[in-house]
Structure formats: structure tokens, C-alpha cells
Design a protein around this motif. Structure first.
Motif, short mmCIF file in Angstrom:
data_model
loop_
_atom_site.label_atom_id
_atom_site.label_comp_id
_atom_site.label_asym_id
_atom_site.label_seq_id
_atom_site.Cartn_x
_atom_site.Cartn_y
_atom_site.Cartn_z
N TYR A 10 0.90 -1.30 -0.07
CA TYR A 10 -0.11 -0.04 0.08
C TYR A 10 0.93 1.25 0.06
CZ TYR A 10 -3.48 -3.53 1.48
OH TYR A 10 -4.31 -4.54 1.59
N LEU A 11 0.59 2.31 -0.91
CA LEU A 11 1.32 3.31 -0.91
C LEU A 11 0.12 4.29 -1.10
CD1 LEU A 11 4.13 3.26 -3.40
CD2 LEU A 11 4.18 3.53 -0.94
N GLY A 12 -0.28 5.03 0.08
CA GLY A 12 -1.37 5.93 0.32
C GLY A 12 -2.87 4.97 -0.10
N LEU A 13 -3.64 5.47 -1.03
CA LEU A 13 -4.72 4.66 -1.27
C LEU A 13 -4.54 3.90 -2.66
CD1 LEU A 13 -7.78 7.20 -0.57
CD2 LEU A 13 -6.55 5.33 0.88
N GLU A 14 -3.21 3.63 -2.66
CA GLU A 14 -2.94 2.91 -4.23
C GLU A 14 -2.26 1.53 -3.80
OE1 GLU A 14 0.00 2.95 -7.96
OE2 GLU A 14 0.23 4.59 -6.20
N ALA A 15 -2.82 0.44 -4.31
CA ALA A 15 -2.46 -0.88 -3.88
C ALA A 15 -1.32 -1.39 -5.08
CB ALA A 15 -3.80 -1.86 -3.95
N ARG A 16 -0.30 -1.40 -4.90
CA ARG A 16 0.45 -1.97 -5.80
C ARG A 16 0.99 -3.39 -5.78
NH1 ARG A 16 5.31 2.91 -6.80
NH2 ARG A 16 3.73 4.47 -6.80
N ALA A 17 0.95 -4.04 -6.97
CA ALA A 17 1.15 -5.64 -7.02
C ALA A 17 2.70 -5.94 -6.63
CB ALA A 17 1.13 -6.08 -8.51
N VAL A 18 2.50 -7.09 -6.01
CA VAL A 18 3.81 -7.50 -5.32
C VAL A 18 3.78 -9.05 -5.54
CG1 VAL A 18 5.11 -8.15 -2.95
CG2 VAL A 18 4.14 -5.70 -3.60
N GLU A 19 4.83 -9.69 -5.94
CA GLU A 19 4.91 -11.22 -5.97
C GLU A 19 5.62 -11.67 -4.76
OE1 GLU A 19 6.73 -12.53 -9.51
OE2 GLU A 19 4.94 -12.52 -10.63
#
Length: 502
Positions: A10-19
Motif C-alpha cells: 500500500y502506498l496511500g490509497l494505491e495498492a501496488r502488485a507484489v509477487e
């Protein structure tokens, strides 16, 4: 073999894909987690080790490497635990790796294998929806994840139940979206005796989403009127409710997956720090101004707040967003709030009353009010003096008009604005600017003359001039007028703070 499980950072209200990549390598037994993980993520080794032991399994006597990719993206929080455990079990051959590839996984693990709730599940569910995947999450947050739409949500109470579900031995029931919260009954404007001018300013503020400052002696009803504001504001629409819930989800305050249609009302204590108001901290979290997004931020005893903390609100009040800058990341949170502030005229609170005022008046008032900077005051659209309540006011019967009647007028004015700004990003009159402001808020000839004269006499800044036009547009909407006239401009000017003369 490398087992891969999808999760998010999570970066703020952004969910970034992680493997999450797990590999078992021949060598001395060890368990390593790499990929710019913080302490909570690094500690997942022991939680995963305990959860696997609770299943009756032993880790293989090999070198276990868990890689969180991309490696340059900061990873914070315990919600990686479940993804790490499933990736490890996939590498061990306990669970099918191809099945895991269809899901985004979030959740914190206990040593006994229970899956504990973690912040941000709604954001993870929305991310999974855009990726065309399902979501694996804690059972207690299944109702929250179900709001993301038509995605498969597997909400498991513990790791054993999740593995049985994937093996087809005991399928978990899909969760239903949490019920919307029923608004609670708050204070009613009928409780406010007198203060007709202040109640009128409160109605204008609610109708247009304007900022309001009430100045008056202690016990005059400032806090009571502010607490009445949620009762006259229109409820959140579906899209707004989702926006508010996303902030609550990442802050970990969305209880039971229940979305609410009531606008947020945040009332922080005046000892709040800058990070508490605008967000930040070691692990960046939304502050009060973001938790009040699309609602009300009430600052009582305004001059008692730290000056630096108050001045940090200047940019969010203007732009509607907060950007927290860190060396390794910039995190942005929404902050479209309506600021309602209250303060005493001086430290003793009784300026103008010779029988109660302190011996330092009026110097006391100048020093006290100087704690609030001019640029912040310039961003407040409505300034109203609240008079002391007399004994004659207190014995009067309750007013005939309460919150229900005011709320009806506010709702009608908001509907006018919704139709006017349909197809734009603007929601209320408090947000209009540029060509749109010129198109909808330019007064008639007599109104323009009055505004020009007043701007010169009151020494209005360009921002102050713009905000007078916005307030005048709201007053015209409450009156059911298509155009802005001289009377609307005159009332808007009466609420404007005049710049002090040197």
C-alpha cells in the motif's frame, strides 16, 4: 521450483502488485526474507514458522528464501504473512501453485494458524478486481472485501480451513457485503437558543461545502452548532461512500465491513501533532484531514493547536489532497474536507464584556488571535461572531425550525449543484474555480459594482475575492435564484473577514 503468490503493498490509497516468491535451496537450514521488507515483514518468518507447525508440518531442512518483488518497492505491514505462508507451502508441495496464481492474498497470521485482520483489505479487493483475480483475506474482513464487486472472495478464519478449501474438502461460503451503517441521531438545531446569524452561516456552509469559523465567548453554543452539522448535510452517494471507506480501510477503522452513508465528522484534540492532522509517521498513515474526506473536520479551540500543525492544513484546504514526502516514497491521500473551526475572542474569552474581561484587554485578544496565521484565515469562507447567550434566550421555547427543515433546504441546494456540475470533477460550490467560476458565479451589474467596491475597501486578496463569489453562488442556490444578485453578494461579504490595517 519457485512458488509465486500475488499480494499488494500500500502506498496511500494505491495498492501496488507484489509477487511473493518462495524457493527451497539445498544447504544449511535457514529462513530469509528479502525485498526491502520492514521489521513487521521480516518478523513474518516466526509467525509463518509457528502457523506451519500448528498444521502439524515441519519446515524442510533446506535454505528457504522468500523474495518480495519488485525488490525496490518498500514493503510494510503484517498483511504479507499469509502470502508468505502460502508461497512456502506451495514450494513444499502442500498446496497447488497453479491454484494460488488465481488469487491476491492478504492477511496476518497468528502462531496458532489463525488469520487476523489487517488494514487495506478493500483496496486489495479493488486491485484484485482490476487484475481479474480473486481475493484471499481474513474471515472477519470478508464483508469488507465483498464491496469490491463481482470477484471471488475466499475469507478464511485460519490457515487449515483455507488449505481444506483449496483441496475441496471443506469449501468456505462466499461472504456478503457488510450492511450500511444506520446514521445515529445527533444534536438538533432546535437545541440552539438564539444565534440566528450563526445558524444561517452554518446552513450556507453546509449547502456549499464552505469552511466556517465561529468566534465567541465560552458557552455560546459554538461546539453544539458544529456537532449539529452532520445532521443537516446530505448523505454520501454510493461513489462517495466507497471513497470514504477506502480511506477507513487503509487506516484500519472500517469495522465489520460496514460502509456508511453518513459524512465523516472528525474532532481532534488541540494537542494533535502535524502528523496526526495531515498524515505521516514512521509508517505513513492518513491523518485527520484525510479521515474527514468528503466530510467535516472540526477544530475546536483553534488557537490552541500548534501553529505549525495548523499551517500544514493550508495546502490540503486548497487542493483537496495531502502529499506526504518521504525519502523512499511519496504518499498521497485525499483530503476534500469542510473545515469548521471555533475559537474564543481572547484567552479569557470575554472580550467586550467589561465585567468579565481580563485586565490585558484588548491586547490579550490581539495576541491570542495572532496564533492563527492570516493565510489560513484567508482560506476560511465564512467568519461569524457568536454572541453570548443571555438568560432571556435560555427561557425561550425551542425554535420552530430544526435540523430537518434546514437539511431539506441544504439537500435542495446540493441537488442544484449536482445538476450544474454534472460531468465535471466539481461536487460543490466550494470547489469551483477558473472558467467554471466565471460562468456560474459572476454577479449582475449591481453585484459586480458592490463587489469591486468592497474588495477595495476590505482589501480582499484574490483568494478572498474568489471565495466571496463562491459563497454568493451558494446563497443564490438556497434562494432558488439562477443568477447571483447584489443581495447575495452583500450577504457573502458580511461573512468575510476584513484584513487588518497597518
Amino acid at each position: 521450483m519457485v512458488a509465486i503468490v500475488s499480494t499488494v503493498a500500500y502506498l496511500g490509497l494505491e495498492a501496488r502488485a507484489v509477487e511473493v516468491q518462495a524457493q527451497l535451496i539445498a544447504g544449511l537450514p535457514a529462513f530469509h526474507v528479502v525485498g526491502l521488507a520492514d521489521k513487521a515483514v521480516a518478523e513474518s518468518r516466526e509467525r509463518v514458522r509457528g502457523a506451519v507447525a500448528a498444521l502439524g508440518l515441519a519446515l524442510p531442512p533446506k535454505r528457504i528464501v522468500i523474495n518480495l518483488s519488485p525488490a525496490d518497492l518498500p514493503k510494510e505491514g503484517a498483511h504479507f504473512d499469509l502470502a508468505v505462508a502460502l508461497a512456502l507451502l506451495g514450494a513444499m508441495g502442500v498446496v497447488d501453485v497453479e491454484t494460488l496464481a488465481e488469487y491476491v492474498v492478504v492477511g496476518e497470521l497468528g502462531l496458532d494458524g489463525r488469520i487476523a485482520p489487517s488494514p487495506g483489505v478493500l483496496l486489495a479487493a479493488l486491485h484484485a478486481s482490476t487484475e481479474g483475480k480473486g481475493l484471499v483475506c481474513p474471515a472477519s474482513q470478508g464483508a469488507e472485501a465483498a464491496w469490491a464487486g463481482s470477484i471471488e472472495v475466499v475469507a478464511a478464519p485460519d490457515l487449515l480451513a483455507l488449505l481444506n478449501h483449496f483441496k475441496g474438502h471443506g469449501l468456505l461460503s462466499p461472504p456478503q457485503p457488510g450492511e450500511a451503517e444506520v446514521p445515529g441521531a445527533g444534536p438538533d438545531l432546535k437545541q440552539v437558543k438564539g444565534q440566528e446569524t450563526a445558524k444561517r452561516a452554518l446552513e450556507i456552509a453546509a449547502a456549499g461545502g464552505h469552511n466556517l469559523l465561529m468566534v465567541g465567548p465560552p458557552g455560546a453554543g459554538k461546539s453544539l452548532m458544529a456537532s449539529c452539522l452532520p445532521g443537516i448535510l446530505p448523505p454520501l452517494d454510493a461513489a462517495e461512500a466507497l471513497e470514504v471507506s477506502m480511506v477507513q480501510s487503509v487506516a484500519g477503522t472500517l469495522a465489520g465491513g460496514r460502509l456508511t452513508r453518513t459524512r465523516p465528522f472528525r474532532n481532534p484534540h488541540h494537542s494533535a501533532s502535524m502528523a496526526a492532522l495531515v498524515g505521516g509517521g514512521l509508517k505513513v498513515k492518513p491523518g485527520e484531514v484525510s479521515l474527514a474526506h468528503l466530510g467535516v473536520l472540526f477544530l475546536d479551540e483553534l488557537p490552541e493547536f500548534q501553529r505549525g500543525a495548523l499551517d500544514s492544513l493550508r495546502q490540503p484546504l486548497e487542493t483537496g489532497v495531502v502529499s506526504v514526502a518521504r525519502a523512499n516514497a511519496h504518499v498521497t491521500f485525499p483530503a476534500r474536507v469542510q473545515l469548521i473551526a471555533a475559537m474564543n475572542p481572547c484567552r479569557c474569552g470575554h472580550l467586550g464584556d467589561a465585567s468579565l474581561a481580563c485586565s490585558r484587554a484588548p491586547r490579550c485578544a490581539a495576541d491570542y488571535q495572532a496564533k492563527v496565521s492570516g493565510p489560513l484565515l484567508d482560506r476560511i469562507d465564512l467568519h461569524v461572531e457568536v454572541q453570548a447567550v443571555t438568560a432571556a434566550d435560555l427561557v425561550l421555547p425551542p425554535p420552530a425550525e430544526g435540523s430537518a427543515e434546514v437539511a431539506a433546504r441544504v439537500a435542495a441546494a446540493r441537488q442544484v449543484q449536482a445538476r450544474r456540475y454534472d460531468g465535471t470533477e466539481t461536487r460543490t460550490n466550494a470547489e469551483i474555480d477558473g472558467d467554471l467560476l466565471t460562468a456560474v458565479a459572476t454577479p449582475d451589474e449591481s453585484g459586480r459594482v458592490l463587489l469591486a467596491q468592497a474588495a477595495e475597501a476590505m482589501r480582499l486578496s484574490a483568494r478572498g475575492y474568489t471565495r466571496v463569489l463562491r459563497v454568493a453562488r451558494t446563497i443564490a442556490d438556497l434562494a432558488g435564484s439562477d443568477g447571483v444578485g447584489r443581495l447575495h453578494v452583500a450577504e457573502a461579504l458580511s461573512y468575510r473577514r476584513q484584513a487588518p490595517r497597518n
